[in-house]
Each structure stands twice: as structure tokens, then as C-alpha cells.
Design an enzyme around this catalytic site. Structure first.
Site, PDB file in Angstrom:
ATOM      1  N   ASP A 121       0.814  -1.212   0.000  1.00  0.00           N
ATOM      2  CA  ASP A 121       0.000   0.000   0.000  1.00  0.00           C
ATOM      3  C   ASP A 121       0.848   1.264   0.000  1.00  0.00           C
ATOM      4  O   ASP A 121       0.420   2.298  -0.513  1.00  0.00           O
ATOM      5  CB  ASP A 121      -0.931  -0.005   1.215  1.00  0.00           C
ATOM      6  N   GLY A 122       2.062   1.210   0.563  1.00  0.00           N
ATOM      7  CA  GLY A 122       2.931   2.373   0.565  1.00  0.00           C
ATOM      8  C   GLY A 122       3.361   2.777  -0.832  1.00  0.00           C
ATOM      9  O   GLY A 122       3.312   3.956  -1.195  1.00  0.00           O
ATOM     10  N   THR A 158       3.550  -5.824   2.505  1.00  0.00           N
ATOM     11  CA  THR A 158       3.150  -6.324   3.818  1.00  0.00           C
ATOM     12  C   THR A 158       1.638  -6.316   3.985  1.00  0.00           C
ATOM     13  O   THR A 158       1.038  -7.293   4.433  1.00  0.00           O
ATOM     14  CB  THR A 158       3.795  -5.470   4.928  1.00  0.00           C
ATOM     15  N   GLY A 159       1.008  -5.181   3.624  1.00  0.00           N
ATOM     16  CA  GLY A 159      -0.427  -5.049   3.847  1.00  0.00           C
ATOM     17  C   GLY A 159      -1.275  -5.441   2.660  1.00  0.00           C
ATOM     18  O   GLY A 159      -2.109  -6.334   2.729  1.00  0.00           O
TER      19      GLY A 159
END
Length: 365
Positions: A121-122, A158-159
Site C-alpha cells: 500500500d505504501g 506487507t499489507g
């Protein structure tokens, strides 16, 4: 038909280009040329040129503790075999914060068909912000372009919470097939503003107070995977106090909400590594879902954590939800210490205004 370009610095004045499909050596960095070789003839006898799609893949090789870079290298043969015959492929490796935003702006200006975020998401957040500049959409300077630059996503981080809303898995092969089909759909984007500051954009969820503070701390523990969100929440609870906030929705009157624990503004459903915080949000709806948690104690999160993850918390006492087009949030105490983040990225502190931009970006879906 593979163009491999290693970007160290992309400046606004530099030309972002994608040249004829070829392999460029890493020791001779070069910008990809989007201005040439924009079509090919198939079979030699055809009188109609088949236009090649210019695709820019923005990769954070350090994402997910380096796993993104490793998985990206592993998927390259599959990517080349499925897209190389029809597309000019440019790989752009980010070198630090906001680099993905700079790469995206240059790619759009040079007429790329799509900019694909490779990561979590980043990275997606930075690429989305690259679609805008000075409060306006970035303009495609290619007069021959038949449509706008689309946003694409290969979720590897990660997300990958935004991908969950669309029902996508962290499956590179599935994502590449989706990109190969090239089907587009417009999605909404949220914009966050504050007097005297520039606008900031988000595609997933923005949140305020405890959850934003949790995200701030969680970013320090990314090496633990999704466990970082639990660690961040526990750390954020130390010294946390619920606060009275002033909130205005849809340009109406200010209202006071007492003992607010968190305010979550969802363009999509999930955040925090799979927590379905705004379960009715839809990035095609033209509105946000706003969920407000009031007077939560630390043990409430433990006892109701399963409800937050499966999206059934809207029936819990002290939880309210509504759809809005704009929302303004301010700290009554004036302490300037109430955190706000969007898509897991720390933005600073209140006050802030958030507005929906309906159907702002075309996305490959």
C-alpha cells in the site's frame, strides 16, 4: 522485448523515456524513451500498425524487508512472456521516499499507457500521488495519446489492503494476467487538505487519532510482517487518551464528538493488514464511509478485535457509520497532537479536510 531501466534519481526537468525494447545494463543507467517505437507491424504483410502499450513498473525493491525485490526478479520471465510481445516494458526501481511519485509524474507526462505499482500500500500510495501535481491531475503531453494513463497494481507488500477490497490476492501471475487484459475501470480518490499546505491524495483509508498513531509506530516494525500492526497498536495505547473532536460533514454545521478513539475515512474497506474497518466503503461509489469509534478502552480492542477484522463492529456500542462526500476534523483542545495518516503513511496532525474525487483515475482491473 524487455526494457530494463534502473532509476537512481528522477527530476522534474529530466526526460522520462522508453526506447526501443532492449536490455540496458545496470552499470550504464539510462532513462526509458516513451517517445519512439510506439507501434510495430505484425507478420510483415499487415498494412495496419499494432500500437505497443508503454507500461512503467514502479518497484520498491526494499519493500516487505526485501521480499518485494526478490519476488519481482522471480516474476520477470513470466511478465516478459505474457507482455513482451505487445508492450514496451520499463522497470523503475525506487531509491527512497517519494521517488515513486516522481517517476509516475514523468511517465504520465511522457504518455505511458499505464503506471503499475509493484509492492504494498505504501508504493501504491506514492504512485497515486504521482497522478496529481499542484492540486490538479498531471497532464499527458503526448498529443497522440488515445486515452489517459491508467493505474495498475501488482500487490506484493506487507499489507496490500486496497487489493483486498477488489478481491485480489498477492498472486503475481494473476496480476500480470489482469494487466495483459488491460480492462479499465474508474476509481475514486480521496484528497486531504489543510490551509497553507499542499494537497495529499489517498486511495484506500485515511484515519485519525489512535489508529493513525498505531500506524506510525507499526512502520517501525515492518520486519515482523502483519504482526507489526498489533505491536504498533499496543505501543500506541501507552499514554493514549480519547479526545473530544469537532467534525463537519458535507459542508454542514460543526458537531462535537466526545471521547473519540479513532475516525476512519474509507474509500476502500481494509487497513492495518486485513482489518475491515469501513466494511461498506466502495472505491466506485463516489463517497467515503466514515466510521467513528468513541470511548474505547484498551480491553475493548482486545475483546472486539475479531469484529474489527471481519467487519461486524458497526453494531457495537459507541461505533457510528455514515457516508459522506467531505469531512473536516479538528482538535478542540488545540494541542496539535492528534495524528492523521492515509494509506498507512503518516501525514502529521489535525486539523484536516478530506474530500472525495469521484472517478478520478482509470485503473486496470
Amino acid at each position: 522485448m524487455f526494457c530494463c531501466c534502473y532509476h537512481i534519481v528522477v527530476s522534474f526537468g529530466a526526460r522520462f523515456s522508453m526506447a526501443k525494447p532492449s536490455v540496458l545494463r545496470a552499470e550504464n543507467p539510462k532513462s526509458p524513451d516513451l517517445s519512439s517505437d510506439r507501434s510495430i507491424f505484425r507478420g510483415g504483410s499487415s498494412s495496419y500498425p499494432i500500437r505497443r502499450r508503454d507500461l512503467v513498473f514502479v518497484v520498491n525493491p526494499r519493500g516487505a524487508n526485501g521480499r518485494t525485490g526478490k519476488e519481482w526478479k522471480e516474476m520477470l520471465p513470466y511478465l516478459q512472456s505474457h507482455l513482451g510481445s505487445d508492450c514496451n516494458i520499463c522497470e523503475s526501481l525506487t531509491s527512497g521516499p517519494s521517488h515513486a511519485t516522481d517517476i509516475t509524474r514523468e511517465a504520465i507526462r511522457e504518455g505511458a499507457d499505464a503506471v503499475i505499482a509493484v509492492g504494498g500500500d505504501g508504493t501504491l500510495h506514492e504512485v497515486v500521488n504521482g497522478f496529481f501535481w499542484d492540486g490538479k491531475p498531471v497532464a499527458n503531453q503526448n498529443t497522440e495519446a488515445v486515452h489517459s494513463t491508467a493505474l495498475g497494481l501488482i500487490p506484493l507488500g506487507t499489507g496490500s489492503d486496497f487489493a483486498r477490497t477488489l478481491g485480489w490476492k498477492n498472486d503475481p501471475c494473476e496480476a500480470i494476467e489482469r494487466i495483459a487484459r488491460g480492462v479499465r475501470s474508474r476509481v475514486d480518490i480521496g484528497v486531504i487538505s489543510r490551509e497553507g499546505e499542499g494537497s495529499h491524495y489517498f486511495i484506500n483509508v485515511a484515519d485519525i487519532h489512535l489508529t493513525a498513531k498505531s500506524g506510525y509506530y507499526a512502520s517501525r516494525y515492518k520486519k515482523f510482517g502483519n504482526l507489526c500492526y498489533v505491536i504498533g497498536t499496543l505501543q500506541a495505547f501507552f499514554g493514549h487518551c480519547n479526545q473530544d473532536l469537532r467534525i463537519k460533514v458535507n459542508e454542514g454545521e460543526w458537531q462535537t464528538y466526545s471521547q473519540v478513539t479513532a475516525v476512519c475515512i474509507g474509500n476502500a474497506k481494509y487497513f492495518g493488514g486485513g482489518m475491515k474497518i469501513t466494511p461498506n466503503a466502495d472505491p466506485h461509489s463516489g463517497s467515503f464511509e466514515v466510521v467513528i469509534l468513541q470511548d474505547f478502552k484498551w480491553y475493548d480492542f482486545i475483546l472486539k478485535l475479531h469484529k474489527l477484522y471481519n467487519g461486524t463492529h458497526l453494531s457495537v456500542n459507541n461505533v457510528t457509520s455514515r457516508n459522506v462526500y467531505t469531512i473536516e476534523v479538528d482538535d478542540i483542545s488545540g494541542s496539535g497532537s492528534i495524528f492523521i495518516q492515509s494509506d498507512g503513511e503518516h501525514l502529521g496532525f489535525l486539523p484536516r479536510k478530506l474530500s472525495i474525487l469521484p472517478a478520478a483515475i482509470e485503473m486496470i482491473c
